[in-house]
Write a protein that holds these residues in place. Sequence first.
Motif, PDB file in Angstrom:
ATOM      1  N   ALA A 276       0.838  -1.205   0.000  1.00  0.00           N
ATOM      2  CA  ALA A 276       0.000   0.000   0.000  1.00  0.00           C
ATOM      3  C   ALA A 276       0.874   1.257   0.000  1.00  0.00           C
ATOM      4  CB  ALA A 276      -0.932  -0.005   1.205  1.00  0.00           C
ATOM      5  N   VAL A 277       1.958   1.232   0.777  1.00  0.00           N
ATOM      6  CA  VAL A 277       2.896   2.365   0.794  1.00  0.00           C
ATOM      7  C   VAL A 277       3.509   2.555  -0.594  1.00  0.00           C
ATOM      8  CG1 VAL A 277       5.108   3.192   1.698  1.00  0.00           C
ATOM      9  CG2 VAL A 277       3.401   2.223   3.262  1.00  0.00           C
ATOM     10  N   LEU A 278       3.899   1.461  -1.237  1.00  0.00           N
ATOM     11  CA  LEU A 278       4.507   1.547  -2.565  1.00  0.00           C
ATOM     12  C   LEU A 278       3.530   2.108  -3.594  1.00  0.00           C
ATOM     13  CD1 LEU A 278       6.627  -1.730  -2.910  1.00  0.00           C
ATOM     14  CD2 LEU A 278       7.122   0.367  -1.653  1.00  0.00           C
ATOM     15  N   LYS A 279       2.278   1.750  -3.475  1.00  0.00           N
ATOM     16  CA  LYS A 279       1.275   2.248  -4.420  1.00  0.00           C
ATOM     17  C   LYS A 279       1.096   3.764  -4.279  1.00  0.00           C
ATOM     18  CE  LYS A 279      -1.100  -2.202  -4.340  1.00  0.00           C
ATOM     19  NZ  LYS A 279      -2.273  -2.969  -3.822  1.00  0.00           N
ATOM     20  N   GLY A 280       1.087   4.244  -3.038  1.00  0.00           N
ATOM     21  CA  GLY A 280       1.004   5.684  -2.819  1.00  0.00           C
ATOM     22  C   GLY A 280       2.230   6.398  -3.349  1.00  0.00           C
ATOM     23  N   LEU A 281       3.402   5.801  -3.128  1.00  0.00           N
ATOM     24  CA  LEU A 281       4.645   6.389  -3.640  1.00  0.00           C
ATOM     25  C   LEU A 281       4.655   6.424  -5.163  1.00  0.00           C
ATOM     26  CD1 LEU A 281       7.319   4.785  -1.269  1.00  0.00           C
ATOM     27  CD2 LEU A 281       6.615   7.191  -1.336  1.00  0.00           C
ATOM     28  N   HIS A 282       4.097   5.406  -5.779  1.00  0.00           N
ATOM     29  CA  HIS A 282       4.057   5.372  -7.239  1.00  0.00           C
ATOM     30  C   HIS A 282       3.279   6.573  -7.787  1.00  0.00           C
ATOM     31  CE1 HIS A 282       3.406   4.099 -11.355  1.00  0.00           C
ATOM     32  NE2 HIS A 282       2.109   4.257 -11.163  1.00  0.00           N
ATOM     33  N   GLU A 283       2.108   6.819  -7.243  1.00  0.00           N
ATOM     34  CA  GLU A 283       1.302   7.934  -7.746  1.00  0.00           C
ATOM     35  C   GLU A 283       2.002   9.264  -7.507  1.00  0.00           C
ATOM     36  OE1 GLU A 283      -2.831   8.129  -7.423  1.00  0.00           O
ATOM     37  OE2 GLU A 283      -3.164   5.963  -7.334  1.00  0.00           O
ATOM     38  N   ALA A 284       2.631   9.402  -6.345  1.00  0.00           N
ATOM     39  CA  ALA A 284       3.361  10.638  -6.048  1.00  0.00           C
ATOM     40  C   ALA A 284       4.534  10.821  -7.001  1.00  0.00           C
ATOM     41  CB  ALA A 284       3.853  10.613  -4.602  1.00  0.00           C
ATOM     42  N   TYR A 345      12.370   0.708  -9.723  1.00  0.00           N
ATOM     43  CA  TYR A 345      12.660  -0.724  -9.597  1.00  0.00           C
ATOM     44  C   TYR A 345      13.955  -0.920  -8.793  1.00  0.00           C
ATOM     45  CZ  TYR A 345      12.541  -5.652 -10.902  1.00  0.00           C
ATOM     46  OH  TYR A 345      12.458  -7.023 -10.867  1.00  0.00           O
ATOM     47  N   PRO A 346      13.912  -1.679  -7.697  1.00  0.00           N
ATOM     48  CA  PRO A 346      15.119  -1.904  -6.872  1.00  0.00           C
ATOM     49  C   PRO A 346      16.047  -2.931  -7.518  1.00  0.00           C
ATOM     50  CG  PRO A 346      13.267  -3.089  -5.931  1.00  0.00           C
ATOM     51  CD  PRO A 346      12.709  -2.319  -7.109  1.00  0.00           C
ATOM     52  N   GLN A 347      16.815  -2.467  -8.475  1.00  0.00           N
ATOM     53  CA  GLN A 347      17.654  -3.362  -9.267  1.00  0.00           C
ATOM     54  C   GLN A 347      18.704  -4.077  -8.412  1.00  0.00           C
ATOM     55  OE1 GLN A 347      16.887  -3.931 -12.310  1.00  0.00           O
ATOM     56  NE2 GLN A 347      15.689  -2.137 -12.953  1.00  0.00           N
ATOM     57  N   ALA A 348      18.834  -5.364  -8.651  1.00  0.00           N
ATOM     58  CA  ALA A 348      19.832  -6.154  -7.928  1.00  0.00           C
ATOM     59  C   ALA A 348      21.243  -5.637  -8.194  1.00  0.00           C
ATOM     60  CB  ALA A 348      19.722  -7.623  -8.328  1.00  0.00           C
ATOM     61  N   LYS A 349      21.489  -5.145  -9.410  1.00  0.00           N
ATOM     62  CA  LYS A 349      22.848  -4.721  -9.742  1.00  0.00           C
ATOM     63  C   LYS A 349      23.312  -3.546  -8.887  1.00  0.00           C
ATOM     64  CE  LYS A 349      21.653  -1.732 -13.727  1.00  0.00           C
ATOM     65  NZ  LYS A 349      21.883  -1.545 -15.178  1.00  0.00           N
ATOM     66  N   TYR A 350      22.381  -2.750  -8.390  1.00  0.00           N
ATOM     67  CA  TYR A 350      22.780  -1.640  -7.524  1.00  0.00           C
ATOM     68  C   TYR A 350      23.270  -2.153  -6.173  1.00  0.00           C
ATOM     69  CZ  TYR A 350      20.308   1.151 -11.008  1.00  0.00           C
ATOM     70  OH  TYR A 350      19.890   1.725 -12.185  1.00  0.00           O
ATOM     71  N   GLY A 351      22.612  -3.192  -5.666  1.00  0.00           N
ATOM     72  CA  GLY A 351      23.085  -3.815  -4.437  1.00  0.00           C
ATOM     73  C   GLY A 351      24.459  -4.425  -4.626  1.00  0.00           C
ATOM     74  N   LEU A 352      24.668  -5.057  -5.776  1.00  0.00           N
ATOM     75  CA  LEU A 352      25.965  -5.664  -6.068  1.00  0.00           C
ATOM     76  C   LEU A 352      27.060  -4.599  -6.139  1.00  0.00           C
ATOM     77  CD1 LEU A 352      24.894  -8.240  -8.818  1.00  0.00           C
ATOM     78  CD2 LEU A 352      25.427  -8.730  -6.413  1.00  0.00           C
ATOM     79  N   TYR A 383       8.191  -5.160  -5.230  1.00  0.00           N
ATOM     80  CA  TYR A 383       7.877  -4.065  -6.143  1.00  0.00           C
ATOM     81  C   TYR A 383       6.976  -4.557  -7.273  1.00  0.00           C
ATOM     82  CZ  TYR A 383       8.523  -0.668  -9.909  1.00  0.00           C
ATOM     83  OH  TYR A 383       8.295   0.216 -10.922  1.00  0.00           O
ATOM     84  N   GLU A 384       7.332  -5.671  -7.880  1.00  0.00           N
ATOM     85  CA  GLU A 384       6.567  -6.191  -9.005  1.00  0.00           C
ATOM     86  C   GLU A 384       5.144  -6.557  -8.599  1.00  0.00           C
ATOM     87  OE1 GLU A 384       8.550  -9.301 -11.085  1.00  0.00           O
ATOM     88  OE2 GLU A 384      10.248  -8.046 -11.677  1.00  0.00           O
ATOM     89  N   GLU A 385       4.974  -7.162  -7.426  1.00  0.00           N
ATOM     90  CA  GLU A 385       3.639  -7.517  -6.943  1.00  0.00           C
ATOM     91  C   GLU A 385       2.773  -6.274  -6.775  1.00  0.00           C
ATOM     92  OE1 GLU A 385       3.734  -9.738  -3.337  1.00  0.00           O
ATOM     93  OE2 GLU A 385       5.086 -11.269  -4.128  1.00  0.00           O
ATOM     94  N   MET A 387       3.085  -3.272  -8.141  1.00  0.00           N
ATOM     95  CA  MET A 387       2.774  -2.614  -9.401  1.00  0.00           C
ATOM     96  C   MET A 387       1.781  -3.434 -10.240  1.00  0.00           C
ATOM     97  SD  MET A 387       4.317   0.263  -9.162  1.00  0.00           S
ATOM     98  CE  MET A 387       3.836   0.072  -7.416  1.00  0.00           C
ATOM     99  N   LYS A 388       1.853  -4.746 -10.148  1.00  0.00           N
ATOM    100  CA  LYS A 388       0.894  -5.599 -10.865  1.00  0.00           C
ATOM    101  C   LYS A 388      -0.517  -5.359 -10.349  1.00  0.00           C
ATOM    102  CE  LYS A 388      -0.068 -10.432 -12.058  1.00  0.00           C
ATOM    103  NZ  LYS A 388       0.383 -11.841 -11.906  1.00  0.00           N
ATOM    104  N   GLU A 389      -0.638  -5.156  -9.043  1.00  0.00           N
ATOM    105  CA  GLU A 389      -1.955  -4.963  -8.441  1.00  0.00           C
ATOM    106  C   GLU A 389      -2.624  -3.665  -8.885  1.00  0.00           C
ATOM    107  OE1 GLU A 389      -1.595  -5.487  -4.225  1.00  0.00           O
ATOM    108  OE2 GLU A 389      -0.962  -7.575  -4.418  1.00  0.00           O
ATOM    109  N   ILE A 390      -1.833  -2.678  -9.313  1.00  0.00           N
ATOM    110  CA  ILE A 390      -2.433  -1.425  -9.802  1.00  0.00           C
ATOM    111  C   ILE A 390      -2.310  -1.289 -11.320  1.00  0.00           C
ATOM    112  CG2 ILE A 390      -2.168  -0.170  -7.629  1.00  0.00           C
ATOM    113  CD1 ILE A 390       0.343   1.154  -8.774  1.00  0.00           C
ATOM    114  N   GLY A 391      -1.842  -2.363 -11.964  1.00  0.00           N
ATOM    115  CA  GLY A 391      -1.796  -2.378 -13.417  1.00  0.00           C
ATOM    116  C   GLY A 391      -0.729  -1.500 -14.035  1.00  0.00           C
ATOM    117  N   TYR A 392       0.378  -1.277 -13.296  1.00  0.00           N
ATOM    118  CA  TYR A 392       1.444  -0.434 -13.835  1.00  0.00           C
ATOM    119  C   TYR A 392       2.493  -1.295 -14.534  1.00  0.00           C
ATOM    120  CZ  TYR A 392       5.427   2.734 -14.104  1.00  0.00           C
ATOM    121  OH  TYR A 392       6.488   3.479 -14.555  1.00  0.00           O
TER     122      TYR A 392
END
Length: 430
Positions: A276-284, A345-352, A383-385, A387-392
């Motif tokens: 729910a927090v991620l969905k609000g952040l997406h719209e913002a 998107y929290p890319q794995a390569k950034y963590g690496l 993140y993917e879950e 965004m899928k729930e709001i159709g992004y």
Amino acid sequence: MKMLPEAGLTRREMIRKTTKALGASALFSGLPAGWVGSAFADDSPEVKDVNLGIIALTDCSSIVIAHEKGLFKKYGINSKVSKGASWAAIRDSLSNGDLQATHMLIGMPIASTMGLGGAPKKPMIVPWLLNRNGQAITLKKELKGKVAADPKALKPFVDEAKAAGKPMTFAMTFPPGTHAMWMRYYLAAGGIHPGDASGAGADVSLITIPPPQMVANMKVGQMDGFCVGEPWNARSIVDDIGFTSITTQAIWKDHPEKVCAFTQEFAEKNPKTVKAVLKGLHEASVWLDKMENREEQASIVSAATYINCPPEIILPRLQGKYDMGDGRRFRDPNYMTFSDRNCNYPQAKYGLWWLTQLRRWGFTPGAPDYAAVTKQVMRGDIYEEAMKEIGYAHGGADDKPESFFDGSVFDPKADLEAYAANFAIKSLKA
């Protein structure tokens, strides 16, 4: 079975008769969304009251806008935004549960998960990148005309100060954080050793200062340069105490910067709240990346409860209008973004990459488990879950190589230990 009055019908027979008369669609059209069989599929947040932390930096904007414009509320979150005094304070407040989510430097959840830098080991996750770009390295005004964007021009001044027994001082905001890594990378690219995690082997003094205090400390002569997010680089120019040597997007175009972090424990117990927090952040975030909204953005986040800096200082760099304070002026297409170019998107390569730099500078006692730590912290699946729930439709995972201003290239599919060890200036521990 209980009989109903009409012609001795059972309840089941009455329902069957009514359904036939009205049609199933008419019978069920009034039921609430989420009805499944005889139960509701409840997707409301497990925890509705969420306290989100921020530091006074322009890149806290998506949290502030989601709160101010009711976008968290839209997804069932009663949000509160709390400004922290320092990154260490923010980390501790998230760890002890005073905050449920927070604005954070991307290196902090990684360091906390591993228990690096003297902090208690507390697993944290990153299911959302808040922004890319928009930080800078500021040098004191006495260096105007002597050092521009090339750190090699700074080395003679560093060498002279070190030989005199008074090493130059540079500040960042948190040892394993983004500003620290940008400052370390910049200095090392100029042949200047920033020292290991404890400061050993340094050509300069590298200190920690909270972002809002950078300008005041340079004003009283406490430092020769600093790396921080906006608006404090722009503020140093307005106050005539410094100039911008280089932006961080010039060091690494579209680099990751701040994240929205949660403790792993909270996320596992409250997955719907996190989404729910991620969905609000997406719209913002989408709202923020419409250039026509940036004037309003600057006005909102300038408030004393947030950044506490005049909007006219915040706005220009948000629009890509860069006055570096030493005569260089240009329009930068790689200004701070909050949504564009698959920003979140929290890319794995950034963590690496972060792990290679923690390794390079001696924050880790040996080679870290690059794959395991990255999988634990960088949660693209969440993140993917959401965004899928709001159709992004997002841009998905990306493992393409990244290029830096010194000509080096990071390939996340290559030998990570070899990459960390390949730098001329480094402090690897056995």
